[in-house]
Motif scaffolding. Structure first.
Motif, PDB file in Angstrom:
ATOM      1  N   VAL A 285       0.847  -1.198   0.000  1.00  0.00           N
ATOM      2  CA  VAL A 285       0.000   0.000   0.000  1.00  0.00           C
ATOM      3  C   VAL A 285       0.883   1.250   0.000  1.00  0.00           C
ATOM      4  O   VAL A 285       0.595   2.228  -0.691  1.00  0.00           O
ATOM      5  N   GLY A 286       1.978   1.195   0.766  1.00  0.00           N
ATOM      6  CA  GLY A 286       2.907   2.324   0.775  1.00  0.00           C
ATOM      7  C   GLY A 286       3.476   2.583  -0.610  1.00  0.00           C
ATOM      8  O   GLY A 286       3.586   3.730  -1.046  1.00  0.00           O
TER       9      GLY A 286
ATOM     10  N   ILE B 166      12.827   6.878  10.017  1.00  0.00           N
ATOM     11  CA  ILE B 166      12.412   6.560  11.392  1.00  0.00           C
ATOM     12  C   ILE B 166      11.944   7.835  12.117  1.00  0.00           C
ATOM     13  O   ILE B 166      10.985   7.823  12.891  1.00  0.00           O
ATOM     14  N   TRP B 167      12.590   8.968  11.804  1.00  0.00           N
ATOM     15  CA  TRP B 167      12.166  10.244  12.391  1.00  0.00           C
ATOM     16  C   TRP B 167      10.826  10.669  11.813  1.00  0.00           C
ATOM     17  O   TRP B 167       9.946  11.170  12.525  1.00  0.00           O
ATOM     18  N   GLN B 168      10.652  10.469  10.485  1.00  0.00           N
ATOM     19  CA  GLN B 168       9.390  10.836   9.844  1.00  0.00           C
ATOM     20  C   GLN B 168       8.228  10.073  10.479  1.00  0.00           C
ATOM     21  O   GLN B 168       7.160  10.635  10.744  1.00  0.00           O
ATOM     22  N   LEU B 169       8.442   8.775  10.726  1.00  0.00           N
ATOM     23  CA  LEU B 169       7.375   7.955  11.324  1.00  0.00           C
ATOM     24  C   LEU B 169       6.960   8.507  12.683  1.00  0.00           C
ATOM     25  O   LEU B 169       5.776   8.762  12.937  1.00  0.00           O
ATOM     26  N   ALA B 170       7.941   8.703  13.541  1.00  0.00           N
ATOM     27  CA  ALA B 170       7.636   9.149  14.896  1.00  0.00           C
ATOM     28  C   ALA B 170       7.001  10.531  14.868  1.00  0.00           C
ATOM     29  O   ALA B 170       5.989  10.789  15.536  1.00  0.00           O
ATOM     30  N   THR B 171       7.558  11.437  14.073  1.00  0.00           N
ATOM     31  CA  THR B 171       7.094  12.815  14.081  1.00  0.00           C
ATOM     32  C   THR B 171       5.691  12.946  13.492  1.00  0.00           C
ATOM     33  O   THR B 171       4.836  13.644  14.048  1.00  0.00           O
ATOM     34  N   VAL B 172       5.442  12.259  12.387  1.00  0.00           N
ATOM     35  CA  VAL B 172       4.125  12.372  11.769  1.00  0.00           C
ATOM     36  C   VAL B 172       3.056  11.825  12.702  1.00  0.00           C
ATOM     37  O   VAL B 172       1.966  12.390  12.832  1.00  0.00           O
ATOM     38  N   TYR B 173       3.375  10.742  13.381  1.00  0.00           N
ATOM     39  CA  TYR B 173       2.409  10.150  14.305  1.00  0.00           C
ATOM     40  C   TYR B 173       1.976  11.177  15.351  1.00  0.00           C
ATOM     41  O   TYR B 173       0.784  11.395  15.571  1.00  0.00           O
TER      42      TYR B 173
ATOM     43  N   VAL C 245       1.476   3.396   6.927  1.00  0.00           N
ATOM     44  CA  VAL C 245       1.156   3.390   5.498  1.00  0.00           C
ATOM     45  C   VAL C 245       1.297   4.789   4.912  1.00  0.00           C
ATOM     46  O   VAL C 245       1.865   4.983   3.836  1.00  0.00           O
ATOM     47  N   ILE C 246       0.792   5.796   5.646  1.00  0.00           N
ATOM     48  CA  ILE C 246       0.852   7.173   5.152  1.00  0.00           C
ATOM     49  C   ILE C 246       2.304   7.617   4.992  1.00  0.00           C
ATOM     50  O   ILE C 246       2.701   8.143   3.937  1.00  0.00           O
ATOM     51  N   VAL C 247       3.107   7.389   6.032  1.00  0.00           N
ATOM     52  CA  VAL C 247       4.493   7.866   5.967  1.00  0.00           C
ATOM     53  C   VAL C 247       5.280   7.115   4.897  1.00  0.00           C
ATOM     54  O   VAL C 247       6.078   7.713   4.168  1.00  0.00           O
TER      55      VAL C 247
ATOM     56  N   GLY D 124       7.027   8.360  -2.220  1.00  0.00           N
ATOM     57  CA  GLY D 124       6.672   9.336  -3.253  1.00  0.00           C
ATOM     58  C   GLY D 124       7.855  10.178  -3.671  1.00  0.00           C
ATOM     59  O   GLY D 124       8.047  10.461  -4.857  1.00  0.00           O
ATOM     60  N   ALA D 125       8.676  10.565  -2.700  1.00  0.00           N
ATOM     61  CA  ALA D 125       9.841  11.396  -3.007  1.00  0.00           C
ATOM     62  C   ALA D 125      10.837  10.637  -3.889  1.00  0.00           C
ATOM     63  O   ALA D 125      11.373  11.183  -4.852  1.00  0.00           O
TER      64      ALA D 125
END
Lengths: 384, 255
Positions: free
Chosen positions: A182-183, A222-229, A247-249, A255-256
């Motif tokens: 899905v990602g 790993i930072w993106q996951l924690a921060t977005v949450y 899934v979102i992150v 995407g990038a």
């Protein structure tokens, strides 16, 4: 195809075998090398299978090492350790080293003087196999000389997986594939839009896409996951499950990367294709849709599949979020098992789980790549 | 300088294409330095000159694949350099053929032709197919309709590219060194198609290194060098008696 070939005048005929004859010396080097690697690798497998399957019991030596009968899986661990230390194994390893050394000396000493391609190849192949046998035997001997019981007990004690395998493991495997797939799909959609923006001739359209790509490629996942949450939870008052945030992150991050893959794919199409389409009165988007993108898609499939393989492994990073038990993917499954049992064999099982998904994919990518390469030759060929 | 072409267009007939004081810069490279041109329906303008002199740029400024930095282009009485001009519509009436053919490699020969007929001119599938077959017949390749470009020789590919441009029923055809990428034995078949087209009265602008073709088929010829028209006139007269030293030198190299 056949008619086109006939017209251009291609004659299909197998080439003659020009490798020449074999000789006793070169054949000896080759077979010595094969024997050496068989002694070492085949011997290891044979001895281990023999110890594992012959219904053995815990030995005195193992109990002395601390593998007491109350430890779950102690017999299996003992078999591995005993097999490694057995006289059969030692004999096979030293035999393999001896054969390998002879193959190396014989092969390297004679290959330059060999007068046919076949003889030279045999001598060199024998020497190469000899090197592999010697190195491998050395590593096994060194391992057996250390504390193989400790490592085996903690990393190869598969009996400790009871209760976690296969049920929970297969569910975790499934969740891993769902997260990654899905990602990836989300990433491809985001990437396609971003790549079109990045290829715009207007800076106003390029700049935000470029900033997005650079930011998500430039910060740790790993930072993106924690921060977005926590950004969603505290910043926007949006309470999503850790799995959904994962899934979102993964989409946003992939995407990038996918944007760069698409950009490169589109830019790799010759400029003349766009000009020909525009000179026929097509709009920019028609030219993209009918002329450029269909050609670019073939070229981006292999790199996108590689991105997918990377993402499968990166799903392990959702471990920083608190997944529910029903959402466990492979790595979370392993960590839970490890903290329950204090045994790291779960990590070994996880590695095998990742391989069971990635190996077929890697095989498929290589195959697709090969086919596309030969296909593109057909298209680009027959020029002037 | 005497300009026979200018006096011809002063005859009162509306020129099909008129270019006025065309300048083009690429970065700080001043490639075209004020070029004028006018062509009446049915005329063939041949453009010769050394490479890097601006010939191809001039052609590409005609259908605005390159937008002139300065100057105006009128086509069928319309100023197409006006920012409001519908260039996509204009280009359906201006066919272009390229040095590298630029056929779409993932489509068959006939699909290469029908795609724009269907998507740009909105013709129905069978209408588009009929018109495409007609054009393939015109260039002698109706038996190759279902072949992919990779299965065709360079000469055949270029003829399909010509058919593709003609199928749009353009009033002006632009040819940009269309035989330069071809093996010598394949040049003839492409030039023959172009010669036939000229005889049928198509208005054409042809950038070429084929001097024989220029002499026989050209109504007008211009020698472009250093971004300007160094000399222009009737091809036969220019070949017989080049006025400028630059053209004499050019002829001495290519003839």
């Amino acid at each position: 195809m056949a008619t086109a070939e006939a017209e251009i005048g291609i004659v299909r005929e197998a080439p003659p075998d020009t490798r020449g004859r074999s000789s006793p010396v070169s054949a000896a080097a080759l077979w010595l090398g094969i024997a050496a690697i068989t002694f070492v690798l085949g011997g290891l497998i044979f001895v281990q299978l023999n110890y594992a399957l012959s219904g053995r019991v815990l030995t005195r030596d193992c109990i002395d090492l601390g593998l007491t009968p109350d430890i779950e899986g102690a017999v299996g661990v003992c078999n591995i350790v005993e097999g490694l230390a057995s006289s059969e194994m030692t004999t096979l390893l030293y035999g393999g080293i001896a054969l390998g050394l002879v193959a190396i000396v014989l092969g390297f000493a004679t290959y330059k003087r060999m007068d046919t391609i076949r003889r030279r190849e045999q001598a060199l192949t024998g020497a190469i196999l000899g090197i592999q046998a010697v190195v491998l035997a050395g590593v096994i001997l060194a391992f057996a000389g250390g504390n193989p019981d400790l490592f085996t007990k903690h990393f190869l004690n598969f009996a400790r997986l009871t209760g976690y395998f296969p049920g929970a493991f297969l569910k975790a495997l499934k969740n891993t594939v769902i997260l990654a797939f899905v990602g990836e799909v989300g990433g491809v959609i985001i990437g396609l839009v971003l790549s079109i923006m990045v290829l715009s001739k207007r800076r106003a359209a390029r700049a935000p896409a470029r900033a997005y790509i650079n930011f998500f490629r430039g910060t740790p996942l790993i930072w993106q996951l924690a921060t977005v949450y926590f950004l969603l939870l505290f910043g926007f008052n949006i309470k999503l499950s850790a799995f959904t945030v994962g899934v979102i992150v993964f989409s946003v991050n992939t995407g990038a990367y996918a944007a760069e893959v698409f950009r490169a794919g589109i830019q790799s199409i010759e400029r003349g294709q766009m000009e020909a389409a525009r000179s026929l009165g097509m709009t920019y988007f028609q030219a993209m849709r009918f002329a450029i993108v269909p050609q670019a898609v073939r070229r981006v499939i292999p790199p996108l599949m590689n991105e997918f393989v990377i993402l499968i492994k990166d799903t392990a990073l959702v471990i920083v979020l608190g997944l529910l038990e029903s959402e466990y993917e492979l790595f979370t499954w392993a960590r839970t098992g490890v903290s329950d049992t204090f045994n790291a064999t779960f990590y070994t099982a996880t590695a095998l789980g990742y391989l069971s998904i990635t190996l077929p994919l890697i095989y498929l990518v290589n195959k697709v790549e090969k086919r596309l390469r030969s296909g593109l030759v057909g298209i680009a060929g027959a020029g002037g | 300088m005497i300009d026979p072409q200018a006096s011809a267009t002063a005859s009162g007939i509306e020129p099909l294409i008129r270019m006025e004081e065309i300048h083009k810069w690429f970065g700080d490279n001043h490639v075209l330095r004020g070029v004028d041109l006018a062509l009446e329906p049915g005329e063939v303008q041949v453009i010769i000159g050394p490479s890097g002199g601006g010939k191809s740029t001039l052609l590409r400024c005609t259908n605005l694949l390159e937008r002139p930095t300065l100057g105006r282009v009128w086509f069928e009485g319309q100023d197409i350099t006006d920012i409001r001009a519908d260039l996509d519509a204009v280009r359906t009436r201006m066919g272009m053929v390229f040095q590298q053919f630029n056929l779409f490699p993932h489509m068959t020969a006939i699909r290469n032709i029908t795609i724009a007929l269907e998507k740009v001119l909105n013709l129905k599938g069978n209408e588009a197919r009929d018109r495409a077959m007609e054009q393939l017949q015109h260039v002698g390749l109706e038996h190759k309709a279902d072949a992919f470009p990779g299965q065709l020789s360079g000469g055949q590919q270029q003829r399909v590219a010509i058919a593709r441009a003609l199928a749009m029923k353009p009033t002006l055809m632009l040819f940009d060194e269309v035989t330069s990428a071809l093996d010598p034995e394949l040049v003839g078949e492409v030039l023959e198609v172009m010669r036939q087209l000229a005889e049928e009265g198509m208005t054409m602008m042809v950038v070429t290194h084929e001097m024989g073709f220029a002499r026989e088929v050209g109504t007008w010829m211009m020698f472009v060098d250093g971004g300007v028209i160094a000399e222009r006139g009737r091809p036969k007269e220019m070949f017989a008696k080049p006025d400028t030293e630059r053209l004499q030198q050019f002829f001495s190299k290519v003839l």
